[in-house]
Design an enzyme around this catalytic site. Structure first.
Site, PDB file in Angstrom:
ATOM      1  N   ASP A 185       5.642  20.571  16.182  1.00  0.00           N
ATOM      2  CA  ASP A 185       5.794  19.491  17.157  1.00  0.00           C
ATOM      3  C   ASP A 185       4.518  19.379  17.970  1.00  0.00           C
ATOM      4  OD1 ASP A 185       8.320  19.168  16.248  1.00  0.00           O
ATOM      5  OD2 ASP A 185       9.342  19.783  18.088  1.00  0.00           O
ATOM      6  N   ASP A 187       4.358  18.777  21.071  1.00  0.00           N
ATOM      7  CA  ASP A 187       4.552  19.179  22.466  1.00  0.00           C
ATOM      8  C   ASP A 187       4.721  20.688  22.631  1.00  0.00           C
ATOM      9  OD1 ASP A 187       7.156  19.535  21.501  1.00  0.00           O
ATOM     10  OD2 ASP A 187       7.856  17.634  22.329  1.00  0.00           O
ATOM     11  N   TRP A 247      16.771  11.285  15.828  1.00  0.00           N
ATOM     12  CA  TRP A 247      16.677  12.659  16.300  1.00  0.00           C
ATOM     13  C   TRP A 247      17.766  13.564  15.698  1.00  0.00           C
ATOM     14  CZ3 TRP A 247      19.436  16.417  18.703  1.00  0.00           C
ATOM     15  CH2 TRP A 247      18.701  17.465  19.291  1.00  0.00           C
ATOM     16  N   GLU A 250      17.312  17.605  10.968  1.00  0.00           N
ATOM     17  CA  GLU A 250      16.377  17.864   9.863  1.00  0.00           C
ATOM     18  C   GLU A 250      15.921  19.321   9.832  1.00  0.00           C
ATOM     19  OE1 GLU A 250      15.330  16.810  12.756  1.00  0.00           O
ATOM     20  OE2 GLU A 250      13.589  18.093  13.039  1.00  0.00           O
ATOM     21  N   ASP A 251      15.883  19.947  11.016  1.00  0.00           N
ATOM     22  CA  ASP A 251      15.479  21.360  11.075  1.00  0.00           C
ATOM     23  C   ASP A 251      16.582  22.267  10.510  1.00  0.00           C
ATOM     24  OD1 ASP A 251      16.996  20.460  13.217  1.00  0.00           O
ATOM     25  OD2 ASP A 251      16.060  21.792  14.679  1.00  0.00           O
ATOM     26  N   MET A 277       6.669  23.937  26.353  1.00  0.00           N
ATOM     27  CA  MET A 277       6.894  22.592  25.815  1.00  0.00           C
ATOM     28  C   MET A 277       6.499  21.575  26.886  1.00  0.00           C
ATOM     29  SD  MET A 277      10.239  20.515  24.424  1.00  0.00           S
ATOM     30  CE  MET A 277      10.760  21.426  22.983  1.00  0.00           C
ATOM     31  N   HIS A 280       9.184  15.924  28.371  1.00  0.00           N
ATOM     32  CA  HIS A 280       9.307  14.550  27.876  1.00  0.00           C
ATOM     33  C   HIS A 280      10.766  14.144  27.833  1.00  0.00           C
ATOM     34  CE1 HIS A 280      10.985  15.793  23.989  1.00  0.00           C
ATOM     35  NE2 HIS A 280      10.140  16.804  24.018  1.00  0.00           N
ATOM     36  N   ARG A 282      13.620  11.432  25.801  1.00  0.00           N
ATOM     37  CA  ARG A 282      13.824  11.034  24.394  1.00  0.00           C
ATOM     38  C   ARG A 282      13.017   9.752  24.134  1.00  0.00           C
ATOM     39  NH1 ARG A 282      15.536  14.548  22.402  1.00  0.00           N
ATOM     40  NH2 ARG A 282      17.759  14.697  22.734  1.00  0.00           N
TER      41      ARG A 282
END
Ligand code: UD2
Ligand code: MN
Length: 336
Positions: A185, A187, A247, A250-251, A277, A280, A282
């Site tokens: 990612d 972030d 969102w 997928e992980d 992180m 942020h 969404r």
């Protein structure tokens, strides 16, 4: 006339002497003459010219391997995101160490792994500047032969993180013979450089302890954030699924794929694998997709047909910055 003959004879003698000298040097142990050549192992087709050319091209390849523990690591270091950082400024800070496209390799040893760092991206420019500013020096201190690939989803359709990862894998391999892939990612910034961005005998999850979650890993099966697979491991699971739009999920699907293919994951120590992180909300067009959680329970049904072997996309633009290779892609969403 006499003078001409003398001159020709002199030239001939000089030529013969030169040939003899060259032959003498190369038939002996030339390390006596050029000590630095000693462990460069001159090999090749036997001719003097061939040997010299091989020596020139092999100089890099025959450097000693980098030590298993990189000597210049600093351990924990300060990371903060309050400072405004522009890409221009980051270029002045870390750009001089890099080659075009965000590439680096250690000068004095052969890196243990060739690592492609794949960053899924859309419209997070501030994050990218922070990430590059902190992560490049870490990867350099870790003595990796690496490249940074920012895979930028074109348009404002539903975001697809996993598909961007697959595209990054395919595109990076077109450029260099990478053997290890980091999927990170934009972030997530490591705050301890002992957390090596190096693949292992099992798929590896690096973002173990994140400040946002009080440095506690909430699930043993977590595989999001920053994860690493060798080329072989990634091929074995057919990459990520391409069908997780929006969102989530997928992980978990990737974790399942790893288990389905008879592998398991590992992690570094939580004391070391620490991250900050960047805060942020969404993003627009990356809303939670409830279908994803359902799909993540059907990995076994999808793994053979949904992944690298079904990947479709078009590259719209490739931009070589000194800090990264930016690949802007159309992820070709299915017709509604
Ligand atoms: C979690 C996971 C993440 C991923 C995601 C679900 C951790 C620590 N992180 O992150 O890996 O599984 O949930 O999809 O477990 N991005 C953009 N532009 C966008 C949207 C996303 O660049 O408009 C990229 C960016 O690299 C970002 C990543 O996608 O870091 C994940 O998106 P997120 O940060 O919104 O998701 P998050 O923090 O919930
Ligand atoms: Mn995030």
């Amino acid at each position: 006339m006499k003078e001409k003959i003398t001159r020709i004879l002199a030239l001939f003698a000089l030529f013969t002497l030169t040939c003899l000298a060259v032959f003498f040097i190369y038939s002996k142990d030339i390390s006596f003459v050029f000590p630095s050549v000693l462990h460069q192992q001159v090999k090749g087709n036997g001719s003097v010219f061939g040997n010299v050319m091989d020596w020139v091209t092999n100089t890099q390849a025959t450097l000693d391997p980098c030590p298993d523990s990189p000597p210049s690591l600093v351990g924990p270091f300060l990371v903060e995101f309050e400072t405004k950082r522009s890409l221009d400024w980051v270029r002045t800070q870390v750009g001089s160490e890099l080659q075009q496209g965000g590439r680096f390799k250690p000068a004095n040893c052969t890196a243990r792994q060739k690592v492609a760092v794949i960053v899924p991206f859309r419209n997070r420019h501030e994050h990218l500047a922070h990430w590059l500013y902190y992560v490049h020096p870490v990867l350099m201190r870790q003595q990796l032969d690496y490249g940074v690939y920012v895979i930028n989803q074109d348009g404002d359709g539903m975001f697809n993180r996993a598909k961007l990862m697959n595209i990054g894998f395919v595109e990076a391999l077109k450029e260099y013979d990478y053997d290890c892939f980091v999927f990170s990612d934009v972030d997530l910034v490591p705050i301890d450089d002992r957390n090596l961005y190096r693949c292992s005998d099992r798929p590896r999850h690096l973002s173990v302890a994140i400040d946002k979650f009080n440095y506690i890993l909430n699930s043993k099966t977590a595989f999001g954030g920053v994860s690493l697979l060798t080329k072989e491991q990634f091929l074995k699971v057919n990459g990520f699924s391409n069908t997780f739009w929006g969102w989530g999920g997928e992980d978990d699907d990737m974790y399942n794929r790893i288990i389905i293919r008879g592998m398991s994951i590992n992690r570094p120590d939580a004391q070391i694998a620490r991250y900050k992180m960047i805060k942020h909300g969404r993003d627009l067009h990356n809303e939670v997709n409830p279908e994803n959680a359902v799909k993540a329970q059907k990995s076994a049904e999808n793994i053979d047909t949904d992944g690298l072997n079904s990947l479709n996309f078009t590259v719209n633009k490739i931009l070589k910055d000194v800090l990264f290779t930016l690949i802007t892609v159309d992820v070709q969403p299915p017709p509604q």
